[in-house]
Design a protein around this motif. Structure first.
Motif, PDB file in Angstrom:
ATOM      1  N   LYS A 184       0.610   3.518  -3.138  1.00  0.00           N
ATOM      2  CA  LYS A 184      -0.742   4.594  -2.932  1.00  0.00           C
ATOM      3  C   LYS A 184      -0.806   5.951  -3.606  1.00  0.00           C
ATOM      4  CE  LYS A 184       0.989   6.556   1.348  1.00  0.00           C
ATOM      5  NZ  LYS A 184       0.991   8.098   1.046  1.00  0.00           N
TER       6      LYS A 184
ATOM      7  N   ILE B  50      -8.905   2.004   1.970  1.00  0.00           N
ATOM      8  CA  ILE B  50      -7.828   2.759   1.268  1.00  0.00           C
ATOM      9  C   ILE B  50      -8.312   4.203   0.994  1.00  0.00           C
ATOM     10  CG2 ILE B  50      -6.248   3.031  -0.741  1.00  0.00           C
ATOM     11  CD1 ILE B  50      -6.249  -0.033  -0.805  1.00  0.00           C
TER      12      ILE B  50
ATOM     13  N   LEU C 200       0.666  -1.209  -0.093  1.00  0.00           N
ATOM     14  CA  LEU C 200       0.097   0.204   0.073  1.00  0.00           C
ATOM     15  C   LEU C 200       0.744   1.288  -0.155  1.00  0.00           C
ATOM     16  CD1 LEU C 200      -2.492   1.687   0.429  1.00  0.00           C
ATOM     17  CD2 LEU C 200      -2.486   1.012   2.911  1.00  0.00           C
TER      18      LEU C 200
END
Length: 252
Positions: free
Chosen positions: A57, A135, A53
């Motif tokens: 991201k 997220i 992540l």
């Protein structure tokens, strides 16, 4: 200390595909004394997901990252839990007659049935949606903690379960999950949650997982008279979804 590391590595050998090419002590006492390593394995998988992540991201859409977060743990565990939920659904739903023995026989069959396919697709699809939501809402701690909480749920399940089969890998956990091991796992889980700044959310999620585990254990007792390695794998998948659903609900 030697036995401590031996037992942790033993669980990594059994629960993941991490290449630990060592001859380890593999007696019942090793499984019993190291049972808390379930949540350590979950933490390892969570760290991998969290790292993915952080790397992507700012460069990939959240839905694509979520796709990686669904796939990578399956690869690292050899798909054991997915196999478990697929076999469980085939055995529980695809056959109405023949009783416990016939259901267990279907669960052992290497062929994949319709209910297995449905369960696996639904499971992965739900995770994709829920991880994407976390997220988008910047609840990055959830990407890590749901892996730990699900393994804690498997431990709860193993503690209250009875064996559905005389022999099977699942019996290793059912017969060796102790109250002491669970207590250590809860402390580790809460410690990790504190580091993540999500202790309150974790304290809310744990009782929900306990309740769901109790319901599923009762259902397994009704269907096959206990639990197997497959149903414990299914428990892990169910607990992952429950943890993610509650995380998203708390974040809304």
């Amino acid at each position: 200390m030697g036995n401590f590391w031996n037992n942790i590595q033993l669980y990594f050998q059994f629960l993941t595909r991490v290449p630990i090419n060592k001859n380890l002590n593999c007696e019942e006492k090793n499984f019993r004394n190291g049972i808390f390593a379930f949540v350590i394995v979950g933490g390892f998988l969570g760290i991998i997901n969290y790292g993915i992540l952080l790397i992507f991201k700012n460069t990939l859409p959240s839905i694509v990252i979520a796709g990686f977060l669904v796939l990578i743990p399956i690869m690292l565990t050899g798909g054991m839990q997915m196999d478990g939920i697929g076999d469980t659904c085939d055995g529980f739903f695809a056959f109405k007659e023949g009783g416990k023995e016939r259901r267990i026989e279907i669960m052992k069959d290497s062929n994949v049935g319709t209910f297995a396919v449905i369960a696996i697709i639904w499971d992965m699809g739900m995770k994709l949606v829920l991880l994407n939501e976390l997220i988008v809402m910047h609840k990055y701690w959830g990407v890590f903690m749901y892996m730990v909480l699900s393994r804690l749920g498997v431990m709860f399940s193993a503690k209250i379960a009875v064996r559905a089969k005389e022999h099977g890998t699942g019996n290793l956990y059912i017969e060796n999950c102790t109250g002491k091991g669970i207590a250590i796992a809860v402390i580790i889980t809460c410690g990790l949650a504190t580091i993540c700044g999500a202790l309150v959310e974790t304290v809310i999620i744990i009782p929900v997982i306990l309740f769901v585990v109790w319901i599923f254990n009762s259902y397994c007792n009704k269907k096959i008279g206990g639990q197997t390695g497959d149903t414990l794998g299914a428990t892990n998948e169910i607990c992952e979804l429950v943890a993610l659903i509650v995380m998203v609900a708390l974040a809304l």
